[in-house]
Design a protein around this motif. Structure first.
Motif, PDB file in Angstrom:
ATOM      1  N   LEU A   1       0.846  -1.193   0.000  1.00  0.00           N
ATOM      2  CA  LEU A   1       0.000   0.000   0.000  1.00  0.00           C
ATOM      3  C   LEU A   1       0.879   1.239   0.000  1.00  0.00           C
ATOM      4  O   LEU A   1       1.799   1.354   0.821  1.00  0.00           O
ATOM      5  CB  LEU A   1      -0.909  -0.014   1.233  1.00  0.00           C
ATOM      6  CG  LEU A   1      -1.829   1.178   1.426  1.00  0.00           C
ATOM      7  CD1 LEU A   1      -2.848   1.247   0.304  1.00  0.00           C
ATOM      8  CD2 LEU A   1      -2.514   1.075   2.785  1.00  0.00           C
ATOM      9  N   VAL A   2       0.591   2.159  -0.900  1.00  0.00           N
ATOM     10  CA  VAL A   2       1.364   3.400  -0.988  1.00  0.00           C
ATOM     11  C   VAL A   2       0.412   4.552  -1.277  1.00  0.00           C
ATOM     12  O   VAL A   2      -0.638   4.361  -1.885  1.00  0.00           O
ATOM     13  CB  VAL A   2       2.448   3.278  -2.086  1.00  0.00           C
ATOM     14  CG1 VAL A   2       1.827   3.067  -3.461  1.00  0.00           C
ATOM     15  CG2 VAL A   2       3.383   4.470  -2.084  1.00  0.00           C
ATOM     16  N   GLN A   3       0.772   5.729  -0.828  1.00  0.00           N
ATOM     17  CA  GLN A   3      -0.080   6.890  -1.047  1.00  0.00           C
ATOM     18  C   GLN A   3       0.169   7.503  -2.423  1.00  0.00           C
ATOM     19  O   GLN A   3       1.236   7.296  -3.030  1.00  0.00           O
ATOM     20  CB  GLN A   3       0.176   7.937   0.043  1.00  0.00           C
ATOM     21  CG  GLN A   3      -0.318   7.509   1.410  1.00  0.00           C
ATOM     22  CD  GLN A   3      -0.230   8.626   2.431  1.00  0.00           C
ATOM     23  OE1 GLN A   3       0.618   9.498   2.329  1.00  0.00           O
ATOM     24  NE2 GLN A   3      -1.100   8.583   3.426  1.00  0.00           N
TER      25      GLN A   3
ATOM     26  N   ALA B   1      -5.693  -4.555 -13.328  1.00  0.00           N
ATOM     27  CA  ALA B   1      -6.554  -3.936 -12.331  1.00  0.00           C
ATOM     28  C   ALA B   1      -7.892  -4.665 -12.305  1.00  0.00           C
ATOM     29  O   ALA B   1      -8.287  -5.290 -13.293  1.00  0.00           O
ATOM     30  CB  ALA B   1      -6.751  -2.466 -12.666  1.00  0.00           C
ATOM     31  N   PRO B   2      -8.632  -4.580 -11.194  1.00  0.00           N
ATOM     32  CA  PRO B   2      -9.929  -5.252 -11.105  1.00  0.00           C
ATOM     33  C   PRO B   2     -10.854  -4.830 -12.232  1.00  0.00           C
ATOM     34  O   PRO B   2     -11.038  -3.638 -12.480  1.00  0.00           O
ATOM     35  CB  PRO B   2     -10.459  -4.793  -9.748  1.00  0.00           C
ATOM     36  CG  PRO B   2      -9.242  -4.460  -8.966  1.00  0.00           C
ATOM     37  CD  PRO B   2      -8.253  -3.915  -9.944  1.00  0.00           C
TER      38      PRO B   2
ATOM     39  N   THR C   1      -0.284   6.841  -8.927  1.00  0.00           N
ATOM     40  CA  THR C   1      -1.659   7.341  -8.884  1.00  0.00           C
ATOM     41  C   THR C   1      -2.608   6.174  -8.615  1.00  0.00           C
ATOM     42  O   THR C   1      -2.223   5.011  -8.780  1.00  0.00           O
ATOM     43  CB  THR C   1      -2.045   8.003 -10.207  1.00  0.00           C
ATOM     44  OG1 THR C   1      -2.208   6.968 -11.204  1.00  0.00           O
ATOM     45  CG2 THR C   1      -0.980   8.980 -10.691  1.00  0.00           C
ATOM     46  N   PRO C   2      -3.848   6.456  -8.234  1.00  0.00           N
ATOM     47  CA  PRO C   2      -4.804   5.355  -8.025  1.00  0.00           C
ATOM     48  C   PRO C   2      -4.972   4.489  -9.259  1.00  0.00           C
ATOM     49  O   PRO C   2      -5.296   3.304  -9.157  1.00  0.00           O
ATOM     50  CB  PRO C   2      -6.096   6.098  -7.658  1.00  0.00           C
ATOM     51  CG  PRO C   2      -5.626   7.361  -7.002  1.00  0.00           C
ATOM     52  CD  PRO C   2      -4.399   7.757  -7.770  1.00  0.00           C
ATOM     53  N   GLY C   3      -4.748   5.056 -10.429  1.00  0.00           N
ATOM     54  CA  GLY C   3      -4.838   4.287 -11.676  1.00  0.00           C
ATOM     55  C   GLY C   3      -3.773   3.236 -11.819  1.00  0.00           C
ATOM     56  O   GLY C   3      -3.864   2.363 -12.690  1.00  0.00           O
TER      57      GLY C   3
ATOM     58  N   LEU D   1       0.400  -7.508  -5.332  1.00  0.00           N
ATOM     59  CA  LEU D   1      -0.613  -6.462  -5.374  1.00  0.00           C
ATOM     60  C   LEU D   1      -0.032  -5.111  -4.980  1.00  0.00           C
ATOM     61  O   LEU D   1       0.626  -4.980  -3.942  1.00  0.00           O
ATOM     62  CB  LEU D   1      -1.766  -6.820  -4.427  1.00  0.00           C
ATOM     63  CG  LEU D   1      -2.879  -5.786  -4.295  1.00  0.00           C
ATOM     64  CD1 LEU D   1      -3.578  -5.563  -5.636  1.00  0.00           C
ATOM     65  CD2 LEU D   1      -3.868  -6.228  -3.226  1.00  0.00           C
ATOM     66  N   VAL D   2      -0.319  -4.118  -5.809  1.00  0.00           N
ATOM     67  CA  VAL D   2       0.047  -2.730  -5.515  1.00  0.00           C
ATOM     68  C   VAL D   2      -1.249  -1.939  -5.382  1.00  0.00           C
ATOM     69  O   VAL D   2      -2.085  -1.948  -6.286  1.00  0.00           O
ATOM     70  CB  VAL D   2       0.916  -2.125  -6.637  1.00  0.00           C
ATOM     71  CG1 VAL D   2       1.122  -0.635  -6.400  1.00  0.00           C
ATOM     72  CG2 VAL D   2       2.250  -2.851  -6.712  1.00  0.00           C
ATOM     73  N   THR D   3      -1.395  -1.274  -4.249  1.00  0.00           N
ATOM     74  CA  THR D   3      -2.575  -0.448  -4.011  1.00  0.00           C
ATOM     75  C   THR D   3      -2.134   0.976  -3.737  1.00  0.00           C
ATOM     76  O   THR D   3      -1.337   1.216  -2.818  1.00  0.00           O
ATOM     77  CB  THR D   3      -3.395  -0.977  -2.825  1.00  0.00           C
ATOM     78  OG1 THR D   3      -3.750  -2.349  -3.062  1.00  0.00           O
ATOM     79  CG2 THR D   3      -4.666  -0.159  -2.652  1.00  0.00           C
ATOM     80  N   VAL D   4      -2.660   1.909  -4.524  1.00  0.00           N
ATOM     81  CA  VAL D   4      -2.322   3.319  -4.360  1.00  0.00           C
ATOM     82  C   VAL D   4      -3.549   4.017  -3.781  1.00  0.00           C
ATOM     83  O   VAL D   4      -4.609   4.044  -4.397  1.00  0.00           O
ATOM     84  CB  VAL D   4      -1.915   3.969  -5.687  1.00  0.00           C
ATOM     85  CG1 VAL D   4      -1.482   5.414  -5.448  1.00  0.00           C
ATOM     86  CG2 VAL D   4      -0.790   3.177  -6.340  1.00  0.00           C
ATOM     87  N   SER D   5      -3.386   4.555  -2.589  1.00  0.00           N
ATOM     88  CA  SER D   5      -4.518   5.166  -1.905  1.00  0.00           C
ATOM     89  C   SER D   5      -4.464   6.671  -2.030  1.00  0.00           C
ATOM     90  O   SER D   5      -3.393   7.282  -2.035  1.00  0.00           O
ATOM     91  CB  SER D   5      -4.526   4.770  -0.430  1.00  0.00           C
ATOM     92  OG  SER D   5      -3.433   5.357   0.232  1.00  0.00           O
ATOM     93  N   SER D   6      -5.661   7.268  -2.091  1.00  0.00           N
ATOM     94  CA  SER D   6      -5.753   8.722  -2.163  1.00  0.00           C
ATOM     95  C   SER D   6      -6.166   9.285  -0.806  1.00  0.00           C
ATOM     96  O   SER D   6      -6.200  10.475  -0.622  1.00  0.00           O
ATOM     97  CB  SER D   6      -6.762   9.130  -3.229  1.00  0.00           C
ATOM     98  OG  SER D   6      -8.012   8.510  -2.999  1.00  0.00           O
TER      99      SER D   6
END
Length: 122
Positions: free
Chosen positions: A11-13, A40-41, A87-89, A117-122
């Motif tokens: 998880l990264v911002q 991506a999903p 980015t979230p994208g 899995l890479v998750t970019v959170s806003s």
């Protein structure tokens, strides 16, 4: 047979950076170029980058040019994907794959890792 194991996801911002690793092993693995893909999903798999095992030439998708950097450490049998300005994208499962012909087209891959899995959170 070539085995590929990814690591480094998490998880990264937004605006942050992350480095993914792909450990490559197996018979004749040094003959293969290594590519990164992401999915991506609800979306199709997308080719992200590839590095030619012979020349070091790199290929990038337009969506990541200038933000992602692929590199390799032959002594460690590892290919890296350094990702900046996320980015979230960019949220997706990232997988590495081995190919005889350097490219970022999924049908051209001969072996695949399971992904990270890479998750970019806003």
């Amino acid at each position: 047979q070539v085995q590929l194991v990814e690591s480094g996801g998490g998880l990264v911002q937004v605006g942050g950076s992350l480095r993914l690793s792909c450990l490559v092993s197996g018979y004749a693995s040094h003959h293969y170029s290594i590519a990164w893909f992401r999915q991506a999903p609800g979306k199709e798999r997308e080719g992200v980058s590839c590095i030619d095992n012979k020349t070091g030439r790199t290929i990038y998708a337009d969506s990541v040019k200038g933000r992602f950097t692929i590199s390799r450490d032959n002594a460690k049998s590892t290919v890296y994907l350094h990702m900046d300005n996320l980015t979230p994208g960019d949220t997706a499962v990232y997988s590495c794959a081995a190919t005889i012909t350097p490219q970022i087209l999924a049908p051209g891959m001969d072996y695949w890792g399971k992904g990270t899995l890479v998750t970019v959170s806003s």
